[in-house]
Design a protein around this motif. Structure first.
Motif, PDB file in Angstrom:
ATOM      1  N   GLY A 154       7.763  12.118 -46.011  1.00  0.00           N
ATOM      2  CA  GLY A 154       6.403  11.641 -45.781  1.00  0.00           C
ATOM      3  C   GLY A 154       5.778  10.948 -46.972  1.00  0.00           C
ATOM      4  O   GLY A 154       4.657  10.449 -46.885  1.00  0.00           O
ATOM      5  N   GLY A 155       6.500  10.904 -48.098  1.00  0.00           N
ATOM      6  CA  GLY A 155       5.961  10.290 -49.310  1.00  0.00           C
ATOM      7  C   GLY A 155       5.831   8.782 -49.199  1.00  0.00           C
ATOM      8  O   GLY A 155       6.490   8.143 -48.380  1.00  0.00           O
ATOM      9  N   LEU A 156       4.960   8.217 -50.022  1.00  0.00           N
ATOM     10  CA  LEU A 156       4.792   6.771 -50.107  1.00  0.00           C
ATOM     11  C   LEU A 156       5.839   6.234 -51.075  1.00  0.00           C
ATOM     12  O   LEU A 156       5.786   6.518 -52.271  1.00  0.00           O
ATOM     13  N   ILE A 157       6.791   5.467 -50.569  1.00  0.00           N
ATOM     14  CA  ILE A 157       7.935   5.035 -51.354  1.00  0.00           C
ATOM     15  C   ILE A 157       7.868   3.522 -51.578  1.00  0.00           C
ATOM     16  O   ILE A 157       7.935   2.745 -50.617  1.00  0.00           O
ATOM     17  N   PRO A 158       7.744   3.086 -52.849  1.00  0.00           N
ATOM     18  CA  PRO A 158       7.736   1.646 -53.112  1.00  0.00           C
ATOM     19  C   PRO A 158       9.144   1.062 -53.025  1.00  0.00           C
ATOM     20  O   PRO A 158      10.090   1.632 -53.564  1.00  0.00           O
ATOM     21  N   LEU A 159       9.268  -0.046 -52.317  1.00  0.00           N
ATOM     22  CA  LEU A 159      10.555  -0.723 -52.215  1.00  0.00           C
ATOM     23  C   LEU A 159      10.368  -2.171 -51.807  1.00  0.00           C
ATOM     24  O   LEU A 159       9.345  -2.552 -51.258  1.00  0.00           O
ATOM     25  N   ALA A 160      11.363  -2.963 -52.113  1.00  0.00           N
ATOM     26  CA  ALA A 160      11.459  -4.327 -51.598  1.00  0.00           C
ATOM     27  C   ALA A 160      12.569  -4.289 -50.572  1.00  0.00           C
ATOM     28  O   ALA A 160      13.610  -3.677 -50.805  1.00  0.00           O
ATOM     29  N   TYR A 161      12.355  -4.895 -49.417  1.00  0.00           N
ATOM     30  CA  TYR A 161      13.396  -4.798 -48.400  1.00  0.00           C
ATOM     31  C   TYR A 161      13.487  -6.025 -47.507  1.00  0.00           C
ATOM     32  O   TYR A 161      12.556  -6.805 -47.382  1.00  0.00           O
ATOM     33  N   ALA A 162      14.662  -6.138 -46.901  1.00  0.00           N
ATOM     34  CA  ALA A 162      14.957  -7.147 -45.889  1.00  0.00           C
ATOM     35  C   ALA A 162      15.331  -6.410 -44.616  1.00  0.00           C
ATOM     36  O   ALA A 162      15.993  -5.369 -44.673  1.00  0.00           O
ATOM     37  N   HIS A 163      14.887  -6.932 -43.492  1.00  0.00           N
ATOM     38  CA  HIS A 163      15.308  -6.337 -42.215  1.00  0.00           C
ATOM     39  C   HIS A 163      15.250  -7.392 -41.125  1.00  0.00           C
ATOM     40  O   HIS A 163      14.499  -8.368 -41.215  1.00  0.00           O
ATOM     41  N   ILE A 164      16.058  -7.182 -40.123  1.00  0.00           N
ATOM     42  CA  ILE A 164      16.085  -8.080 -38.978  1.00  0.00           C
ATOM     43  C   ILE A 164      16.551  -7.277 -37.775  1.00  0.00           C
ATOM     44  O   ILE A 164      17.246  -6.270 -37.926  1.00  0.00           O
ATOM     45  N   ASP A 165      16.143  -7.714 -36.598  1.00  0.00           N
ATOM     46  CA  ASP A 165      16.606  -7.048 -35.385  1.00  0.00           C
ATOM     47  C   ASP A 165      16.925  -8.096 -34.331  1.00  0.00           C
ATOM     48  O   ASP A 165      16.558  -9.265 -34.467  1.00  0.00           O
ATOM     49  N   SER A 166      17.619  -7.657 -33.297  1.00  0.00           N
ATOM     50  CA  SER A 166      17.975  -8.551 -32.199  1.00  0.00           C
ATOM     51  C   SER A 166      18.272  -7.738 -30.951  1.00  0.00           C
ATOM     52  O   SER A 166      18.735  -6.602 -31.037  1.00  0.00           O
ATOM     53  N   GLN A 167      17.990  -8.367 -29.824  1.00  0.00           N
ATOM     54  CA  GLN A 167      18.340  -7.789 -28.528  1.00  0.00           C
ATOM     55  C   GLN A 167      19.343  -8.684 -27.797  1.00  0.00           C
ATOM     56  O   GLN A 167      19.470  -8.596 -26.587  1.00  0.00           O
ATOM     57  N   THR A 168      20.045  -9.508 -28.551  1.00  0.00           N
ATOM     58  CA  THR A 168      21.015 -10.426 -27.974  1.00  0.00           C
ATOM     59  C   THR A 168      22.422  -9.872 -28.178  1.00  0.00           C
ATOM     60  O   THR A 168      22.931  -9.880 -29.310  1.00  0.00           O
ATOM     61  N   PRO A 169      23.035  -9.356 -27.126  1.00  0.00           N
ATOM     62  CA  PRO A 169      24.379  -8.785 -27.261  1.00  0.00           C
ATOM     63  C   PRO A 169      25.359  -9.775 -27.891  1.00  0.00           C
ATOM     64  O   PRO A 169      25.304 -10.978 -27.627  1.00  0.00           O
ATOM     65  N   GLN A 170      26.219  -9.254 -28.748  1.00  0.00           N
ATOM     66  CA  GLN A 170      27.264  -9.979 -29.478  1.00  0.00           C
ATOM     67  C   GLN A 170      26.752 -10.790 -30.671  1.00  0.00           C
ATOM     68  O   GLN A 170      27.549 -11.314 -31.441  1.00  0.00           O
ATOM     69  N   MET A 171      25.437 -10.912 -30.846  1.00  0.00           N
ATOM     70  CA  MET A 171      24.899 -11.648 -31.991  1.00  0.00           C
ATOM     71  C   MET A 171      25.123 -10.846 -33.264  1.00  0.00           C
ATOM     72  O   MET A 171      25.022  -9.620 -33.269  1.00  0.00           O
ATOM     73  N   TRP A 172      25.427 -11.549 -34.360  1.00  0.00           N
ATOM     74  CA  TRP A 172      25.529 -10.919 -35.669  1.00  0.00           C
ATOM     75  C   TRP A 172      24.174 -10.995 -36.356  1.00  0.00           C
ATOM     76  O   TRP A 172      23.500 -12.029 -36.302  1.00  0.00           O
ATOM     77  N   ILE A 173      23.781  -9.899 -37.008  1.00  0.00           N
ATOM     78  CA  ILE A 173      22.572  -9.869 -37.826  1.00  0.00           C
ATOM     79  C   ILE A 173      22.951  -9.271 -39.181  1.00  0.00           C
ATOM     80  O   ILE A 173      23.861  -8.453 -39.277  1.00  0.00           O
ATOM     81  N   ALA A 174      22.245  -9.721 -40.228  1.00  0.00           N
ATOM     82  CA  ALA A 174      22.568  -9.237 -41.567  1.00  0.00           C
ATOM     83  C   ALA A 174      21.316  -9.219 -42.435  1.00  0.00           C
ATOM     84  O   ALA A 174      20.443 -10.086 -42.310  1.00  0.00           O
ATOM     85  N   SER A 175      21.244  -8.226 -43.316  1.00  0.00           N
ATOM     86  CA  SER A 175      20.156  -8.088 -44.290  1.00  0.00           C
ATOM     87  C   SER A 175      20.776  -7.801 -45.651  1.00  0.00           C
ATOM     88  O   SER A 175      21.796  -7.109 -45.739  1.00  0.00           O
ATOM     89  N   ALA A 176      20.130  -8.327 -46.714  1.00  0.00           N
ATOM     90  CA  ALA A 176      20.671  -8.115 -48.055  1.00  0.00           C
ATOM     91  C   ALA A 176      19.567  -8.124 -49.101  1.00  0.00           C
ATOM     92  O   ALA A 176      18.515  -8.738 -48.919  1.00  0.00           O
ATOM     93  N   ILE A 177      19.863  -7.430 -50.201  1.00  0.00           N
ATOM     94  CA  ILE A 177      18.998  -7.366 -51.384  1.00  0.00           C
ATOM     95  C   ILE A 177      19.861  -7.700 -52.592  1.00  0.00           C
ATOM     96  O   ILE A 177      20.999  -7.238 -52.694  1.00  0.00           O
ATOM     97  N   ALA A 178      19.295  -8.475 -53.510  1.00  0.00           N
ATOM     98  CA  ALA A 178      19.970  -8.738 -54.780  1.00  0.00           C
ATOM     99  C   ALA A 178      18.961  -8.508 -55.897  1.00  0.00           C
ATOM    100  O   ALA A 178      17.808  -8.937 -55.804  1.00  0.00           O
ATOM    101  N   VAL A 179      19.391  -7.797 -56.937  1.00  0.00           N
ATOM    102  CA  VAL A 179      18.536  -7.509 -58.088  1.00  0.00           C
ATOM    103  C   VAL A 179      19.115  -8.241 -59.292  1.00  0.00           C
ATOM    104  O   VAL A 179      20.274  -8.037 -59.649  1.00  0.00           O
TER     105      VAL A 179
END
Length: 163
Positions: free
Chosen positions: A68-93
């Motif tokens: 339940g804590g407040l957690i600082p972060l930088a993030y990438a996210h994506i979603d899809s409802q299209t079967p067989q589609m590829w989705i990807a998320s990444a972070i680089a520091v």
């Protein structure tokens, strides 16, 4: 002499996490990806893309995030409802050669394979260091890809924390 005042203590460690999951809805898929990444029982505080000077990378197991804590972060996210589609998320520091300088965190996501997303997000770090006229020591990276079955999400983050 001016004193340095901050509202909250500056994080001194970070960890890179990622997750991909299916769900009955887009929000359930996102929540399941958070659980897979190890941050599902926290409140995400999305930060802009700066890594504190001198912050050290640790594994997710080395930090205790309060439920339940407040957690600082930088993030990438994506979603899809299209079967067989590829989705990807990444972070680089991007880690600077001069550890007294802040680093840079870049995030990117797309409806494609991870290899493409990784190339883009790493170039974003290189560009950010060029804009700042800072020497880049190294790039840390985490990413995840998923081929959608019904409804899926991917998530990658740099969690900023304290040790």
């Amino acid at each position: 002499m001016k004193s340095k005042m901050t509202m909250v203590e500056t994080p001194n460690v970070y960890c890179l996490v990622s997750g991909a999951a299916e769900g009955n809805t887009r929000l359930n898929a996102f929540d399941n990806a958070l659980l897979e990444a190890g941050v599902g029982d926290t409140n995400l505080m999305r930060m802009s893309s700066i890594c504190p000077p001198g912050a050290k990378e640790v594994s997710r197991d080395e930090i205790e995030l309060p439920g339940g804590g407040l957690i600082p972060l930088a993030y990438a996210h994506i979603d899809s409802q299209t079967p067989q589609m590829w989705i990807a998320s990444a972070i680089a520091v991007g880690i600077p050669e001069d550890e007294t300088q802040p680093g840079v965190i870049m995030e990117f996501e797309d409806h494609t394979r991870l290899e493409y997303v990784e190339t883009i997000v790493k170039q974003m770090v290189v560009d950010a260091f060029e804009y700042r006229k800072r020497a880049l020591k190294e790039i840390k990276f985490v990413g995840v890809e998923h081929q959608v079955t019904k409804c899926a999400a991917t998530f990658a983050a740099a969690v900023l924390w304290y040790k």
